[in-house]
Structure formats: structure tokens, C-alpha cells
Design a protein around this motif. Structure first.
Motif, mmCIF file in Angstrom:
data_model
loop_
_atom_site.group_PDB
_atom_site.id
_atom_site.type_symbol
_atom_site.label_atom_id
_atom_site.label_comp_id
_atom_site.label_asym_id
_atom_site.label_seq_id
_atom_site.Cartn_x
_atom_site.Cartn_y
_atom_site.Cartn_z
ATOM 1 N N VAL A 23 -57.657 -46.882 98.780
ATOM 2 C CA VAL A 23 -56.603 -46.807 97.774
ATOM 3 C C VAL A 23 -55.523 -45.813 98.196
ATOM 4 N N ALA A 24 -55.941 -44.698 98.773
ATOM 5 C CA ALA A 24 -54.973 -43.687 99.218
ATOM 6 C C ALA A 24 -54.043 -44.262 100.269
ATOM 7 N N PHE A 25 -54.588 -45.030 101.205
ATOM 8 C CA PHE A 25 -53.744 -45.608 102.240
ATOM 9 C C PHE A 25 -52.785 -46.624 101.638
ATOM 10 N N HIS A 26 -53.290 -47.427 100.689
ATOM 11 C CA HIS A 26 -52.421 -48.408 100.031
ATOM 12 C C HIS A 26 -51.281 -47.697 99.299
ATOM 13 N N GLU A 27 -51.604 -46.629 98.598
ATOM 14 C CA GLU A 27 -50.578 -45.863 97.881
ATOM 15 C C GLU A 27 -49.587 -45.222 98.856
ATOM 16 N N ALA A 28 -50.090 -44.781 99.985
ATOM 17 C CA ALA A 28 -49.204 -44.162 100.978
ATOM 18 C C ALA A 28 -48.215 -45.189 101.527
ATOM 19 N N MET A 29 -48.682 -46.389 101.786
ATOM 20 C CA MET A 29 -47.791 -47.435 102.296
ATOM 21 C C MET A 29 -46.761 -47.805 101.228
ATOM 22 N N GLU A 30 -47.194 -47.851 99.971
ATOM 23 C CA GLU A 30 -46.274 -48.151 98.886
ATOM 24 C C GLU A 30 -45.230 -47.054 98.762
ATOM 25 N N TYR A 31 -45.676 -45.824 98.887
ATOM 26 C CA TYR A 31 -44.778 -44.665 98.835
ATOM 27 C C TYR A 31 -43.758 -44.737 99.964
ATOM 28 N N ARG A 32 -44.221 -45.108 101.154
ATOM 29 C CA ARG A 32 -43.325 -45.183 102.302
ATOM 30 C C ARG A 32 -42.319 -46.311 102.116
ATOM 31 N N ARG A 33 -42.781 -47.428 101.558
ATOM 32 C CA ARG A 33 -41.866 -48.561 101.339
ATOM 33 C C ARG A 33 -40.804 -48.190 100.307
ATOM 34 N N LYS A 34 -41.186 -47.529 99.244
ATOM 35 C CA LYS A 34 -40.229 -47.123 98.226
ATOM 36 C C LYS A 34 -39.281 -46.077 98.777
ATOM 37 N N GLY A 35 -39.772 -45.205 99.638
ATOM 38 C CA GLY A 35 -38.898 -44.213 100.248
ATOM 39 C C GLY A 35 -37.856 -44.860 101.126
ATOM 40 N N ALA A 36 -38.238 -45.940 101.806
ATOM 41 C CA ALA A 36 -37.309 -46.636 102.680
ATOM 42 C C ALA A 36 -36.223 -47.331 101.887
ATOM 43 N N ARG A 37 -36.528 -47.621 100.596
ATOM 44 C CA ARG A 37 -35.533 -48.317 99.770
ATOM 45 C C ARG A 37 -34.524 -47.359 99.171
ATOM 46 N N GLY A 38 -34.789 -46.100 99.258
ATOM 47 C CA GLY A 38 -33.812 -45.153 98.729
ATOM 48 C C GLY A 38 -34.466 -44.115 97.868
ATOM 49 N N ASP A 39 -33.803 -42.964 97.741
ATOM 50 C CA ASP A 39 -34.379 -41.845 97.006
ATOM 51 C C ASP A 39 -34.548 -42.136 95.536
ATOM 52 N N LYS A 40 -33.678 -42.934 94.946
ATOM 53 C CA LYS A 40 -33.734 -43.188 93.520
ATOM 54 C C LYS A 40 -35.029 -43.883 93.152
ATOM 55 N N VAL A 41 -35.433 -44.829 93.970
ATOM 56 C CA VAL A 41 -36.682 -45.535 93.698
ATOM 57 C C VAL A 41 -37.852 -44.585 93.862
ATOM 58 N N LEU A 42 -37.758 -43.718 94.852
ATOM 59 C CA LEU A 42 -38.849 -42.775 95.123
ATOM 60 C C LEU A 42 -39.071 -41.828 93.960
ATOM 61 N N GLN A 43 -37.985 -41.510 93.239
ATOM 62 C CA GLN A 43 -38.138 -40.608 92.107
ATOM 63 C C GLN A 43 -39.014 -41.211 91.032
ATOM 64 N N ASP A 44 -39.052 -42.534 90.976
ATOM 65 C CA ASP A 44 -39.847 -43.188 89.951
ATOM 66 C C ASP A 44 -41.290 -43.339 90.375
ATOM 67 N N TYR A 45 -41.615 -42.939 91.612
ATOM 68 C CA TYR A 45 -42.956 -43.195 92.107
ATOM 69 C C TYR A 45 -43.983 -42.445 91.287
ATOM 70 N N GLY A 46 -43.663 -41.220 90.948
ATOM 71 C CA GLY A 46 -44.657 -40.363 90.324
ATOM 72 C C GLY A 46 -45.069 -40.791 88.928
ATOM 73 N N SER A 47 -44.306 -41.626 88.274
ATOM 74 C CA SER A 47 -44.643 -41.983 86.896
ATOM 75 C C SER A 47 -45.757 -43.026 86.893
ATOM 76 N N THR A 48 -46.801 -42.741 86.155
ATOM 77 C CA THR A 48 -47.922 -43.685 86.057
ATOM 78 C C THR A 48 -47.770 -44.414 84.747
ATOM 79 N N SER A 49 -47.107 -45.542 84.830
ATOM 80 C CA SER A 49 -46.616 -46.161 83.603
ATOM 81 C C SER A 49 -47.737 -46.802 82.788
#
Lengths: 169, 186
Positions: B80-106
Motif C-alpha cells: 500500500v505504501a508503494f502504491h501511495e508513493a506512486m500516486e503521490y509522485r503522479r499527482k506531483g507531476a501534475r502540478g503543486d495544486k493537485v499535490l496540496q490536495d493529497y493529504g486530505s483523506t476525504s
């Protein structure tokens, strides 16, 4: 792949030393290989610990609960020492300022006392100054030599009351 | 349906009984959190990002960790950690604004607030410092240049005027010695 091969590959991955294609292939394996994830974890720990060990001074971020009293105590002592030093220097400066202005305050308030003070000053080994003052002011033979202490008293009086004119011969 | 703890969600609906309790998740975090964080630091090469993803990983554990077998929970966490890391990296590549939303566990009714783990321990650093001093000089030099100075193996080979393979061999031998002395599987 042997354990050593796996560990070496994991280290190169952590150090970002794998070519792009090899890195992508490695990450594909990480998805479903917990043993490879463990290898990455161990490689990462080795790199992080080595990085800290190779630094001249190691500063490790301790959790908040581990921050003990001595660090706070030492900073408190430093603040106290600085305060005491500042107070001592202020007292010393005040002492110096008081010792260098003995006559001015007296002359300002009491001209008679100023004369006495100037007499006291001239009496404490100022004969050479008096002689010099006399020499400077001597205009020629037959002139009266005025002692220094009298000149000092006169100058104090004139400073306090500019209306009085003192004639000097 | 309510779980054994009988804890209701803020919306009033009971928590499904299969889910792990917050206490159970915190216990697993105490047991595996540092290793998961270290793993993520190696994948993301950024300790702040690793901390964010680690929190998200254990949040996922709270939400769906009951689906994993207890004997394989560690492997499940790494996966799960690796999956989350890849998701984090993909969102980071899309731009900082998307990355800011990463931390919210909706989707979570309960949000974990886990304490920070220290990646490096003083006793391990002290021990490794001794071991590095015992390495042959050429191996120690490569380790220092690569890990402390941050030079690539190619740059080190150029500076030393030796083949790249020589530098890689020295590094590999040094690391094998350190791992052996440091404690296998530590």
C-alpha cells in the motif's frame, strides 16, 4: 537473483543510479514483491545512517518527548550569565562616569564649593600644571602670575554667571 | 451494525465491525511505522514527502486493513505504501495544486494523527561511523563521495580517473561489509 544482487539493485535504486528502463522495471517488481520492498527499506536505512555518520557533526532530530532538561537549563544559564555581565558592565560604566566628573556638578550648584574643589585638585600634584599655566599667561616681566586653581575657579564662576566679567592682568 | 468498541461515526452511523480500531492501527504503526517510513524515503528520496505518504498509508490501514491477514500485514503495508508513493509522485507531476490536495483523506470517518518517527537513531550512527573507519581507504572514499558528497558514480570515476566498474565494485564491496558488520537484516 541472489540476495546480494537484490540488495545491490535496491541500493542503486535508492541512490537513483539505475537507468530509466531498469528503474521502471524495478518499480514494476516492487508492486507485488514484499521481499524487494524490504531490500529497498534496508538500503534506504543504510544510506540515511551513512549520511549522518559521514557528517562532521551529527544532529539528529529527536522526538519532542526526548528533549531533556539539560538543553533548556544550559540556555537558561546562558541568559543569566549574559544578564549578569550586562549589569556588571553597566555598573562599571556608571562608576567611571561618576569618578570623572567630580567638580562640574559641584561648581554648577555652589561656586564657593567649586573653589574649594579646584583648590583640592590643584593641591594634588598639579604644581607643574600651575607653573605651565603661569608660564603661558606671562606677558612679560613685572606681570602677576596667577595660580592655576584660581583660574579654574574663575572659569567655573564665569561659566555659571556670564554676567560677571573677570579682568585678567 | 456496530463494532466491538461500539464507536459511532460523527454521522451517527456505526463503524463496520470488520475494521481495525484506531488503537490497533496505532500499535501497528509503532511496530512497522519506522520501516515503512524508511522504505518511502528510499522510493521518494524526500523525507517530507515520505512522512506524508506514510500517514496516508496508515490511514488506508484504518480503512481497509481488516482485509489483510495478520501474518502478512507487513507486506500489505509495504504494498500500500508503494502504491501511495506512486500516486503521490503522479499527482506531483501534475502540478503543486493537485499535490496540496493529497493529504486530505476525504472518505475516512476517523483521521489518524500519528507521531513522527525518527529515521536515524544515534546508536546506529555511532556504530556505522566506527565501521566506516575500518573500511579500506579506497572503498571509504567512494562511499563518502557518493553518499555524503552526493556525486554520481560517473563523476567519482572521472575524478579518480578509474573505470566506472572499479568505482561500482568498490562501492559494492564497501556496502556488503557494512551490511555484514551492521547486522544482517537490520
Amino acid at each position: 537473483m541472489s540476495i546480494d544482487e537484490q540488495n545491490w539493485l535496491a541500493l542503486r535504486y535508492v541512490l537513483d543510479e539505475l537507468p530509466d528502463a531498469e528503474r521502471d522495471s524495478f518499480e514494476q517488481r516492487l508492486v507485488d514483491d514484499p521481499s524487494l520492498c524490504e531490500a529497498v527499506m534496508k538500503a534506504s536505512r543504510l544510506v540515511l545512517t551513512s549520511r549522518a555518520a559521514l557528517q562532521p557533526e551529527v544532529s539528529l532530530a529527536a522526538p519532542a518527548a526526548d528533549r531533556t532538561g539539560p538543553s533548556r537549563r544550559s540556555s537558561w544559564l546562558a541568559i543569566c550569565a549574559a544578564s549578569i555581565s550586562a549589569a556588571v558592565m553597566a555598573l562599571f560604566a556608571l562608576q567611571i562616569s561618576l569618578s570623572t566628573r567630580p567638580s562640574t556638578s559641584v561648581a554648577h550648584h555652589d561656586p564657593a564649593a567649586a573653589e574649594l574643589v579646584s583648590l583640592w585638585h590643584s593641591g594634588s600634584g598639579d604644581d607643574s600644571e600651575a607653573d605651565d599655566a603661569d608660564g603661558d599667561l606671562a606677558d612679560g616681566p613685572g606681570d602677576v602670575s596667577v595660580p592655576g586653581w584660581m583660574l579654574a575657579a574663575v572659569s567655573l564662576e564665569s561659566a555659571n554667571d556670564p554676567g560677571d566679567k573677570v579682568q585678567e592682568n | 451494525m456496530a463494532n466491538d468498541d461500539g464507536d459511532p461515526t460523527p454521522s451517527g452511523q456505526p463503524i463496520p465491525p470488520e475494521r481495525l480500531s484506531s488503537e490497533a492501527v496505532r500499535a501497528l504503526y509503532a511496530q512497522h511505522g519506522r520501516d515503512v517510513l524508511t522504505f518511502l524515503a528510499g522510493v521518494l528520496r524526500n523525507q517530507d514527502s515520505a512522512a506524508d505518504v506514510c500517514q496516508a498509508t496508515f490511514q488506508r490501514l484504518l480503512e481497509s486493513g481488516h482485509t489483510a491477514k495478520s501474518e502478512t500485514i507487513r507486506g500489505w503495508l509495504f504494498k500500500v505504501a508503494f502504491h501511495e508513493a506512486m500516486e503521490y509522485r503522479r499527482k506531483g507531476a501534475r502540478g503543486d495544486k493537485v499535490l496540496q490536495d493529497y493529504g486530505s483523506t476525504s472518505n475516512s470517518e476517523v483521521t489518524l494523527d500519528l507521531p513522527l518517527q525518527s529515521l536515524v537513531r544515534a546508536e546506529e550512527v555511532a556504530r556505522l561511523r566506527e565501521l566506516l573507519a575500518e573500511l579500506p581507504a579506497d572503498q571509504r572514499h567512494v562511499v563518502q563521495q557518493r553518499i555524503h558528497e552526493g556525486k554520481t558514480f560517473v563523476m567519482i570515476a572521472d575524478e579518480l580517473k578509474v573505470p566506472l566498474g572499479t568505482v561500482l565494485t568498490r562501492m559494492r564491496l564497501a556496502v556488503e561489509k557494512l551490511r555484514a558488520w551492521f547486522g544482517r537484516d537490520k
